[in-house]
Design an enzyme around this catalytic site. Structure first.
Site, short mmCIF file in Angstrom:
data_model
loop_
_atom_site.label_atom_id
_atom_site.label_comp_id
_atom_site.label_asym_id
_atom_site.label_seq_id
_atom_site.Cartn_x
_atom_site.Cartn_y
_atom_site.Cartn_z
N ARG A 111 0.83 -1.21 0.00
CA ARG A 111 0.00 0.00 0.00
C ARG A 111 0.86 1.25 0.00
O ARG A 111 1.74 1.41 0.83
CB ARG A 111 -0.91 -0.02 1.23
CG ARG A 111 -1.84 1.18 1.31
CD ARG A 111 -2.98 0.95 2.26
NE ARG A 111 -2.58 0.99 3.67
CZ ARG A 111 -3.44 1.01 4.69
NH1 ARG A 111 -4.75 0.97 4.45
NH2 ARG A 111 -3.03 1.06 5.93
N GLY A 114 -3.11 4.11 -0.99
CA GLY A 114 -4.36 3.45 -0.61
C GLY A 114 -5.58 3.83 -1.43
O GLY A 114 -6.71 3.63 -1.00
N HIS A 115 -5.37 4.35 -2.66
CA HIS A 115 -6.52 4.79 -3.47
C HIS A 115 -7.12 3.70 -4.34
O HIS A 115 -8.06 3.96 -5.08
CB HIS A 115 -6.12 5.97 -4.36
CG HIS A 115 -5.92 7.24 -3.61
ND1 HIS A 115 -4.89 7.42 -2.73
CD2 HIS A 115 -6.63 8.40 -3.60
CE1 HIS A 115 -4.96 8.63 -2.21
NE2 HIS A 115 -6.00 9.25 -2.70
N GLY A 183 3.32 5.27 -5.51
CA GLY A 183 3.58 3.84 -5.75
C GLY A 183 2.57 3.19 -6.68
O GLY A 183 2.93 2.59 -7.69
N TYR A 476 -8.20 2.74 -12.83
CA TYR A 476 -9.59 2.79 -12.37
C TYR A 476 -10.06 1.35 -12.13
O TYR A 476 -10.99 0.86 -12.75
CB TYR A 476 -10.49 3.51 -13.39
CG TYR A 476 -10.19 4.99 -13.54
CD1 TYR A 476 -9.56 5.71 -12.52
CD2 TYR A 476 -10.58 5.69 -14.68
CE1 TYR A 476 -9.29 7.07 -12.65
CE2 TYR A 476 -10.31 7.06 -14.81
CZ TYR A 476 -9.67 7.73 -13.79
OH TYR A 476 -9.43 9.09 -13.92
C1 LIG Z 1 -9.47 10.68 -5.38
C2 LIG Z 1 -8.78 9.95 -6.47
C3 LIG Z 1 -8.28 10.66 -7.57
C4 LIG Z 1 -7.62 10.00 -8.60
N1 LIG Z 1 -7.13 10.71 -9.66
C5 LIG Z 1 -6.48 10.07 -10.65
C6 LIG Z 1 -5.96 10.78 -11.77
O1 LIG Z 1 -6.12 12.00 -11.87
N2 LIG Z 1 -5.27 10.09 -12.71
C7 LIG Z 1 -5.07 8.73 -12.62
O2 LIG Z 1 -4.40 8.16 -13.48
N3 LIG Z 1 -5.59 8.04 -11.59
C8 LIG Z 1 -6.27 8.66 -10.62
N4 LIG Z 1 -6.78 7.94 -9.58
C9 LIG Z 1 -6.55 6.48 -9.55
C10 LIG Z 1 -5.18 6.18 -8.95
O3 LIG Z 1 -4.16 6.48 -9.87
C11 LIG Z 1 -5.07 4.69 -8.59
O4 LIG Z 1 -6.07 4.37 -7.65
C12 LIG Z 1 -3.69 4.36 -8.06
O5 LIG Z 1 -3.48 2.97 -8.12
C13 LIG Z 1 -3.51 4.87 -6.66
O6 LIG Z 1 -2.23 4.66 -6.17
P1 LIG Z 1 -2.05 4.58 -4.58
O7 LIG Z 1 -0.62 4.35 -4.30
O8 LIG Z 1 -2.73 5.74 -3.95
O9 LIG Z 1 -2.95 3.31 -4.26
P2 LIG Z 1 -2.72 1.94 -3.49
O10 LIG Z 1 -4.12 1.51 -3.16
O11 LIG Z 1 -1.75 2.07 -2.40
O12 LIG Z 1 -2.12 1.00 -4.61
C14 LIG Z 1 -2.80 0.69 -5.82
C15 LIG Z 1 -2.21 -0.59 -6.42
O13 LIG Z 1 -0.79 -0.43 -6.61
C16 LIG Z 1 -0.07 -1.36 -5.79
N5 LIG Z 1 1.07 -0.66 -5.20
C17 LIG Z 1 1.03 0.44 -4.40
N6 LIG Z 1 2.26 0.82 -4.07
C18 LIG Z 1 3.11 -0.05 -4.65
C19 LIG Z 1 4.53 -0.17 -4.66
N7 LIG Z 1 5.30 0.69 -3.98
N8 LIG Z 1 5.09 -1.19 -5.34
C20 LIG Z 1 4.32 -2.06 -6.01
N9 LIG Z 1 2.96 -1.99 -6.05
C21 LIG Z 1 2.37 -0.98 -5.37
C22 LIG Z 1 -1.07 -1.81 -4.74
O14 LIG Z 1 -0.73 -3.05 -4.20
C23 LIG Z 1 -2.36 -1.81 -5.52
O15 LIG Z 1 -2.44 -2.96 -6.32
C24 LIG Z 1 -7.46 8.59 -8.54
C25 LIG Z 1 -7.99 7.88 -7.47
C26 LIG Z 1 -8.67 8.53 -6.45
C27 LIG Z 1 -9.25 7.73 -5.33
#
Ligand SMILES: Cc1cc2nc3c(=O)[nH]c(=O)nc-3n(C[C@H](O)[C@H](O)[C@H](O)COP(=O)(O)OP(=O)(O)OC[C@H]3O[C@@H](n4cnc5c(N)ncnc54)[C@H](O)[C@@H]3O)c2cc1C
Ligand SMILES: *[C@@H]1O[C@H](CO)[C@@H](O)[C@H](O)[C@H]1NC(C)=O
Ligand SMILES: *[C@@H]1O[C@H](CO)[C@@H](O)[C@H](O)[C@H]1NC(C)=O
Ligand SMILES: *[C@@H]1O[C@H](CO)[C@@H](O)[C@H](O)[C@H]1NC(C)=O
Ligand SMILES: *[C@@H]1O[C@H](CO)[C@@H](O)[C@H](O)[C@H]1NC(C)=O
Ligand SMILES: *[C@@H]1O[C@H](CO)[C@@H](O)[C@H](O)[C@H]1NC(C)=O
Ligand SMILES: *[C@@H]1O[C@H](CO)[C@@H](O)[C@H](O)[C@H]1NC(C)=O
Ligand SMILES: *[C@@H]1O[C@H](CO)[C@@H](O)[C@H](O)[C@H]1NC(C)=O
Ligand SMILES: *[C@@H]1O[C@H](CO)[C@@H](O)[C@H](O)[C@H]1NC(C)=O
Length: 532
Positions: A111, A114-115, A183, A476
């Site tokens: 994580r 966490g999005h 990430g 998404y």
């Molecule tokens: C409010 C909001 C706005 C958004 N806006 C955009 C946008 O403008 N453009 C866009 O492209 N997307 C957008 N998204 C989608 C977003 O890019 C994805 O949800 C993305 O996966 C989030 O990354 P995270 O690290 O926050 O999520 P996480 O839930 O932490 O990780 C998402 C996935 O990646 C894996 N992961 C995380 N960190 C690592 C790591 N260090 N190494 C290997 N795997 C890892 C996780 O295991 C999981 O499978 C948005 C989402 C939300 C909720």
């Protein structure tokens, strides 16, 4: 998602969520005990891991777990919880977690921000631990080299802030939502308002550091070009743990222009949206105009659809006005609609804050979710006829709590080949649709109601979007398009979601996976499978 309104649901669900972990503390689990014993053995004593480990014995376990749950759908008493959370403070903690989890047969969920729309970074139905990356958030900007190293636990808002602190004429192409984690976002092929000018995040990555399945730290040179290709859009969590990325800083003018104008059905929204499809993907690369159809309650008490046209321009307002006046006069854009500001201020505007808000909001990391949501995506390759646009907006009006974002492609996106990165949706795509449904009501009935409305609307859209396969955007995440159980990965199921997210690149991803993780340690419901 309402970035500005992040608040904790102060409700029964949170209380029950917390109470539901109590049973864990009275249960002793030999697998967990072995895992916990292994961690310090695998860590150099200079980097003590003890203060990074949380189990249900630690009073703050729930609050750490909850901090980066962004979707209220996964904050319920029945949501499975991890046996432990390792909040890595040093890369050796990441290495130890991988080695010990593999040795003792525990699944890990990685994580960063966490999005994940389906909670895959913090929920699993088999015994699991969370490897939480939020401490690893250092950012080093090197203006002279026009590059930066950014650790996976940083959020994109912090990256924007840090770039602006070092340069007024550089930016980066990444999410509009500042709380999104580096990430997951980068490894999923992130996009933002500079996509038409510079391509995706993954089109601007020069190097990366990753911990592989054996716990070894690799960089681009030592991991090789195949694995480096795979983690730029193929989803990091199938291949290893990404520690940090080296990105290319991108030139921006000292002033950019943004606007947000709404048109209701009564004000001709249908006509403007119809024209937008023909124009927005063909405008100069410097212009990005998102169209956002949503239901609006009028002051008279009836409902209508309003389409917000939210614009970003790498230049000043006079030039923007004359361009829009020529190409999309139906929008009726006025000088008073345009706001000139620095690039970093424009990221605050795009996060839905009012003009003038301090850029300090980019550093905010709200704890826990605001509400529950479901997202889905589609690609459109042919303009939708006007009567069908009318039909779509009428159907939207019948929905509850559902809105769309239409994001124009073209420009730089069409110049990059489909196989350059795992992200295949390049030339030939007019725009990406995101469907988003969000609700505050708690409980399974509300969840089922909104999930089924969202699926119903997706079905209604079938004739107007890509076919064979019906393509989808991996960031998404949507388990409706095909998903494995989290205890077993079936290749033919993976091929279904894999072809939608990656099209012809799926096969190469499978080959890389087979090479670097043949035992399928790094897995989740939509991971890339190795060949048997
Ligand atoms: C409010 C909001 C706005 C958004 N806006 C955009 C946008 O403008 N453009 C866009 O492209 N997307 C957008 N998204 C989608 C977003 O890019 C994805 O949800 C993305 O996966 C989030 O990354 P995270 O690290 O926050 O999520 P996480 O839930 O932490 O990780 C998402 C996935 O990646 C894996 N992961 C995380 N960190 C690592 C790591 N260090 N190494 C290997 N795997 C890892 C996780 O295991 C999981 O499978 C948005 C989402 C939300 C909720
Ligand atoms: C943006 O903010 C406005 C006003 O605060 C709110 O009505 C709207 O729903 C928000 N939009 C998004 C996408 O969050
Ligand atoms: C551990 O710390 C000592 C003393 O500061 C230092 O000499 C040594 O190089 C460190 N070892 C590692 C692996 O970091
Ligand atoms: C959690 O509790 C264990 C056992 O008491 C302790 O060793 C560890 O340091 C605690 N974790 C944190 C983050 O304080
Ligand atoms: C509009 O009003 C209805 C009924 O009062 C309410 O349920 C709904 O949430 C409102 N929608 C929006 C977008 O404000
Ligand atoms: C609201 O409803 C009334 C009565 O049906 C209608 O006359 C009016 O045009 C509607 N207003 C809007 C803004 O839709
Ligand atoms: C748009 O162009 C028309 C004529 O081509 C002109 O009359 C009008 O003032 C222009 N509007 C803006 C906002 O530039
Ligand atoms: C996976 O879980 C499902 C549902 O819990 C169960 O029926 C199935 O037997 C499990 N499969 C394996 C391979 O463990
Ligand atoms: C991991 O270690 C095993 C056993 O030493 C070795 O066979 C394998 O090639 C290594 N895998 C990677 C990806 O380095």
């Amino acid at each position: 998602m309402k970035q500005t309104l992040m608040k904790l649901p102060s409700s029964l669900a949170v209380v029950l969520f917390i109470l539901s972990t109590l049973w864990l503390s009275t249960t002793s689990n030999p697998i967990l005990e072995n895992f916990l014993k292994c961690l310090p053995e695998q860590t150099h004593s200079n980097y003590s891991i003890s203060e990074a480990i949380y189990t249900s014995q630690n009073a703050t376990f729930e609050s750490v777990l909850l901090s980066y749950i962004r979707n209220g759908r996964y904050l319920t008493p029945t949501t499975p919880k991890p046996l432990a959370i390792v909040t890595a403070k040093h890369e050796s903690h990441v290495q130890a977690t991988v080695i010990c989890a593999k040795r003792h047969g525990l699944q890990i969920r990685i994580r960063s921000g966490g999005h994940d729309y389906e909670g895959l970074s913090y929920v699993s139905h088999v015994p699991f631990v969370i490897l939480d990356m939020f401490h690893l958030r250092a950012i080093h900007v090197d203006v002279a080299d026009e590059s930066a190293w950014v650790e996976s636990g940083a959020i994109v808002g912090e990256l924007y802030y840090e770039i602006a602190k070092n340069s007024k004429v550089h930016g980066f192409s990444a999410a509009a939502g500042p709380t999104v984690g580096v990430g997951g976002h980068f490894s999923g092929g992130g996009y933002g308002v500079m996509m038409r000018k510079y391509g995706l995040t993954v089109d601007n990555i020069e190097d990366a550091k990753l911990v592989n399945v054996n716990g070894t730290v690799l960089d681009r040179k030592s991991m090789g070009e195949d694995l480096f290709w795979a983690i730029r859009g193929g989803g990091g969590a199938s291949f290893g743990v990404i520690l940090s990325w080296k990105i290319k800083l991108l030139p921006v003018p000292a002033k950019v222009t943004v606007f947000n104008v709404g048109r209701t059905l009564e004000q001709g929204a249908t006509d403007v949206l119809y024209r937008w499809q023909h124009v927005a993907p063909k405008l100069p690369k410097e212009i990005f105009i998102r169209a956002m159809p949503q239901v609006l309650n009028t002051s008279l008490g009836n409902k209508t659809v309003e389409v917000s046209f939210i614009g970003f321009f790498l230049g000043q307002s006079d030039e923007l006005l004359s361009l829009i006046n020529r190409s999309l006069p139906e929008l009726g854009l006025q000088k008073t609609d345009c706001n000139e500001m620095s690039w970093v201020e424009s990221t605050v505007f795009w996060a839905n804050y009012t003009v003038g808000t301090s850029i300090d909001v980019l550093l905010e990391r709200p704890k826990g979710p605001t509400d529950s949501f479901k997202g889905k995506s589609d690609y459109v390759k042919e303009p939708i006829p006007k009567q069908d646009i009318e039909f779509i907006l009428k159907e939207l009006l019948k929905m509850e709590n559902l809105w769309m974002q239409w994001n124009p492609y073209g420009g730089r996106m069409s110049e990059i080949s489909e196989s350059e990165t795992p992200f295949p949706h390049r030339a030939g795509n007019l725009f990406l649709i995101q469907y988003s449904s969000s609700w505050e009501e708690e409980g399974i009935e509300a969840t089922n109601k909104y999930l089924s409305l969202s699926r119903k609307f997706y079905k209604i859209m079938t004739p107007f979007v890509s076919k064979r396969p019906r393509e989808a955007f991996q960031n998404y995440r949507d388990l409706d398009i095909g998903a494995n159980l989290d205890n077993q990965t079936i290749f033919n199921i993976a091929r279904v979601y894999g072809s939608k997210y990656f099209e012809g690149n799926f096969e190469r991803l499978v080959n890389v996976k087979t090479e670097v993780d043949p035992q399928n340690f790094f897995k989740h419901e939509q991971s890339i499978p190795p060949l048997a």
